[in-house]
Scaffold this active site. Structure first.
Site, PDB file in Angstrom:
ATOM      1  N   CYS A  10       0.848  -1.192   0.000  1.00 28.72           N
ATOM      2  CA  CYS A  10       0.000   0.000   0.000  1.00 28.72           C
ATOM      3  C   CYS A  10       0.886   1.246   0.000  1.00 28.72           C
ATOM      4  O   CYS A  10       2.047   1.187   0.419  1.00 28.72           O
ATOM      5  CB  CYS A  10      -0.944   0.016   1.202  1.00 28.72           C
ATOM      6  SG  CYS A  10      -0.143   0.374   2.770  1.00 28.72           S
ATOM      7  N   CYS A  68       2.539   2.098   3.272  1.00 30.12           N
ATOM      8  CA  CYS A  68       3.689   1.235   3.577  1.00 30.12           C
ATOM      9  C   CYS A  68       4.933   1.746   2.853  1.00 30.12           C
ATOM     10  O   CYS A  68       6.031   1.759   3.412  1.00 30.12           O
ATOM     11  CB  CYS A  68       3.405  -0.203   3.153  1.00 30.12           C
ATOM     12  SG  CYS A  68       1.963  -0.926   3.949  1.00 30.12           S
ATOM     13  N   ASP A 128       0.029  13.336 -38.729  1.00 30.43           N
ATOM     14  CA  ASP A 128       1.004  13.505 -39.805  1.00 30.43           C
ATOM     15  C   ASP A 128       0.600  12.518 -40.906  1.00 30.43           C
ATOM     16  O   ASP A 128      -0.118  11.548 -40.637  1.00 30.43           O
ATOM     17  CB  ASP A 128       2.404  13.198 -39.267  1.00 30.43           C
ATOM     18  CG  ASP A 128       3.428  13.102 -40.376  1.00 30.43           C
ATOM     19  OD1 ASP A 128       3.519  14.052 -41.170  1.00 30.43           O
ATOM     20  OD2 ASP A 128       4.119  12.070 -40.453  1.00 30.43           O
TER      21      ASP A 128
END
Length: 728
Positions: free
Chosen positions: A13, A16, A414
């Site tokens: 997480c 952490c 392009d």
């Protein structure tokens, strides 16, 4: 200042990751530490004159382990550093989880038996308390670090909640809360590890050994580290290509799914490029390497995706900022809930509940308030989306580009190499009235164009070689960007390029009109005409045609179906040719006869109108516009290094239909993030209100934490899982 890059294990997480980062950053010998949660990679900067790398690594490992995480080290490194761990130490997370779970299970079994043997209720309570303390032991290092750093995190909330439950005699609820919390943390870790490893699997596609052909013709096996650019390799049937290379002998069909996402094998022969990690399905190839291992396309893909994962979306940054203040605020609210109502009961005639009743509500609120579901929902969704894109050959360089992609309403293309296959050929040579022979005209054009990298120039060179034209050496050859090339031969100045660059309308007279008529005829066919002149007259018109990509029209239709309002072509071609192509493809607009600076000006013009612009190109001349657009898309694995570098998205497969898929993926990603955040906040707010009024329990509170966290993880990961199923 030196940098040490390390992989951190068991990061499940963002909180952490932050705790681990702070533990390393607080070391005296460390100048800075940056741990990215998405990739679990730790970058440590230090002064090599103050500390040896070996000593620093020992300090870092100990600091990381103090936060219940670990550094990815080989067995040899662990032994050398004296940091080897026993099996128990390596698996303590699983052991704590198992110990807590077994104790909870035994407590429920004993509770069932206590119906017949009431005295067993004491044993049940003891087992619940044991389960609670085993769970608390698992998060104790995090609790200590939080106290030291004076931060409020989940270890603080869970410790307070469990001790509060024990104080209230709710032993079972306290034990189950900490056990389910550990289960949730473990499953979060497994989920994120799966998400991260999906990209690392790419690296395993390239073999570790290559068959190196020696000067005497013998073949020896060599590690890739020892093979340089320009080495000659042998690739047998059924083997993967070890390094980017060019075929010099043999032909085969190669499966390039690892690089481009294209599942169908592509025929390759002498002169074609092959990429590391692609599979040689049949035939034996001899190749010359064009890049070392670290510079291969496969390595670039992994690097770009890892950088992308570290590049946070604005939504993720907002959630991080929100979570930083959210947890302390909820802690304060819980304290007020535990104290204020009982004080009202004690010191006023109103009975709003006892201390125990409000303490229970406060503890439930602490469990519900865990920000994990909010914090993890965005990054896991972003990483899943980036992984899903990479599997299809779409490299998205960060969550911010997914956000931008979801808003795109104007796509600029392009032409050459993007809407067309980028390999124009001379379809016709129209000679005007001049004294030069066809061979002389072709030879002069060859001499002017042979050193140019422009696709049209290469077409003329190829045409000249096919006609075996003599190679003339021209002097003072100079290429004029977006205009043409000029040079001198035997004292005469020659030019090749656009008509206005080559010829003067007044001076050339009838000859100019003859050349102009040839240009008009070519332009109406969608071809690109180039004029050769000698300063006195137009000598010839080379009519070049470039095949449109077969999927171009359907890809443009798909973009419009995805909500893109305008699809426009930007090209240096003449207007008639450009409009002919635009009509054929169904483009909404076209801008022709543009210089590179005109393309970027067009992007800026649209942005001033508050359009969200994507620019698609493949060449160096497209780079400024790619960089200016909200989303710059480099088209094709053969796109120039400059285009790949400045782009926000790289489409590695030469398939225009992937652009609509990118926009669709972007919209799904942002929709998933919004749903996850709304769902997590909605559930938490609902349960917080219920907890305040005493209408919920800690059993349900843990669902509002762990259950919601797992739901948003799985909902976010479905983006990645969906891409895998489509491949199958």
């Amino acid at each position: 200042m030196s940098t040490l890059d390390l992989d951190i294990l068991k990061i499940d997480c963002p909180n952490c990751a932050r705790e681990c980062e702070e533990a390393v950053g607080n070391l005296k010998s460390v100048a800075s530490a940056d741990l990215d949660y998405n990739t679990a990679k730790l970058k440590v900067k230090y002064n090599e004159q103050e500390v040896k790398e070996k000593d620093l690594l020992q300090e870092i490992v100990r600091a990381v382990r103090s936060t219940n995480h670990d550094v990815a080290l080989s067995e040899a490194q662990s032994r050398e550093l004296g940091l080897s761990q026993s099996w128990v130490e390596e698996h303590k997370e699983e052991l704590f989880l198992a110990g807590s779970g077994i104790s909870v299970a035994l407590a429920f079994i004993v509770g069932f038996l206590s119906n017949s043997f009431p005295s067993l209720s004491l044993v049940q309570n003891a087992l619940f308390i044991l389960a609670a303390f085993i769970g608390l032991a698992a998060i104790f290092p995090l609790f200590v670090n939080a106290i030291k750093s004076r931060t409020i995190n989940m270890s603080i909330l869970m410790t307070v909640a469990v001790f509060g439950a024990i104080y209230l005699g709710a032993y079972g609820e306290g034990a189950v809360v900490i056990f389910l919390y550990l289960v949730g943390e473990y499953l979060e870790g497994v989920s994120m590890q799966k998400t991260r490893s999906s990209i690392k699997e790419l690296l395993d596609l390239a073999p570790e050994i290559a068959h190196l052909i020696q000067p005497d013709g013998s073949v020896v096996d060599s590690d890739l580290d020892g093979i340089n650019k320009g080495s000659r390799l042998l690739i047998k049937a059924g083997e993967r290509v070890p390094l980017d290379a060019e075929i010099v002998l043999g032909s085969s069909a190669l499966n390039e799914a690892a690089v481009t996402g294209e599942s169908l094998a592509v025929d390759k022969t002498v002169g074609d490029k092959v990429f590391a990690g692609t599979l040689n399905t049949h035939g034996v190839l001899e190749v010359i390497t064009t890049a070392a291992q670290k510079d291969s396309m496969l390595a670039k893909i992994v690097e770009m995706v890892e950088d992308a994962q570290a590049n946070k979306a604005e939504a993720a940054k907002f959630i991080d900022r929100f979570a930083a203040v959210y947890t302390p605020i909820v802690m304060v609210i819980a304290i007020l809930v535990a104290i204020v109502p009982p004080l009202i009961t004690t010191f006023s005639p109103y009975d709003v509940g006892s201390w125990n009743r409000w303490l229970y509500s406060a503890i439930s609120m602490l469990v519900i308030a865990c920000p994990c579901a909010l914090v993890i929902s965005t990054p896991v969704t972003i990483v899943s989306a980036i992984t899903a894109g990479a599997r299809q050959g779409i490299l998205v360089k960060g969550g911010n580009n997914l956000e931008a992609g979801a808003k795109i309403d104007h796509v600029l293309f392009d032409k050459t190499g993007t809407l067309t296959i980028g390999k124009p050929q001379v379809a016709e040579l129209v000679r005007t009235k001049s004294s030069l022979s066809e061979e002389q005209v072709i030879a002069l054009a060859y001499g002017l164009e042979k050193n140019s990298n422009h696709p049209l120039a290469k077409a003329i060179v190829s045409f000249a070689k096919t006609h075996k034209a003599p190679e003339l050496e021209l002097s003072n050859v100079k290429e004029i960007a977006a205009q043409g090339v000029q040079g001198e031969y035997e004292g005469v100045s020659y030019k090749i390029g656009k008509l206005d660059f080559v010829a003067d309308k007044e001076a050339f007279g009838e000859n100019y009109r003859e050349a102009e008529a040839a240009l008009d005829a070519a332009s109406h066919k969608g071809a690109s005409p180039i004029v050769l002149g000698d300063g006195k007259c137009a000598l010839a018109v080379f009519v070049l045609s470039d095949t449109l990509r077969k999927e171009a029209r359907s890809a443009i239709r798909a973009l419009l179906d995805e909500g893109v309002k305008h699809v426009e072509m930007l090209t240096g071609d003449n207007k008639k040719s450009a409009h002919s192509i635009a009509r054929e493809l169904g483009l909404t607009d076209v801008q022709a006869e543009l210089l590179p600076q005109d393309k970027i000006a067009r992007v800026k013009e649209l942005q001033k109108r508050e359009s969200h612009v994507a620019m698609v190109g493949d060449g160096i001349n497209d780079a400024p516009a790619l960089a200016q657009a909200e989303v710059g898309v480099a088209m094709g694995a053969a796109a120039s290094d400059t285009a790949l570098e400045v782009s926000d998205v790289a489409v590695l497969r030469n398939d225009l239909s992937l652009l609509a898929k990118f926009i669709k993926l972007s919209k799904r990603t942002m929709s998933t993030i919004k749903i996850n955040i709304a769902f997590a906040l909605g559930i938490k707010i609902t349960f917080l209100i219920l907890a305040f009024f005493g209408l919920t329990s800690m059993w349900l509170a843990i669902f509002a934490d762990t259950g919601v966290t797992l739901i948003v993880i799985l909902f976010g990961m479905r983006l990645m899982l969906g891409s895998r199923s489509k491949e199958a």
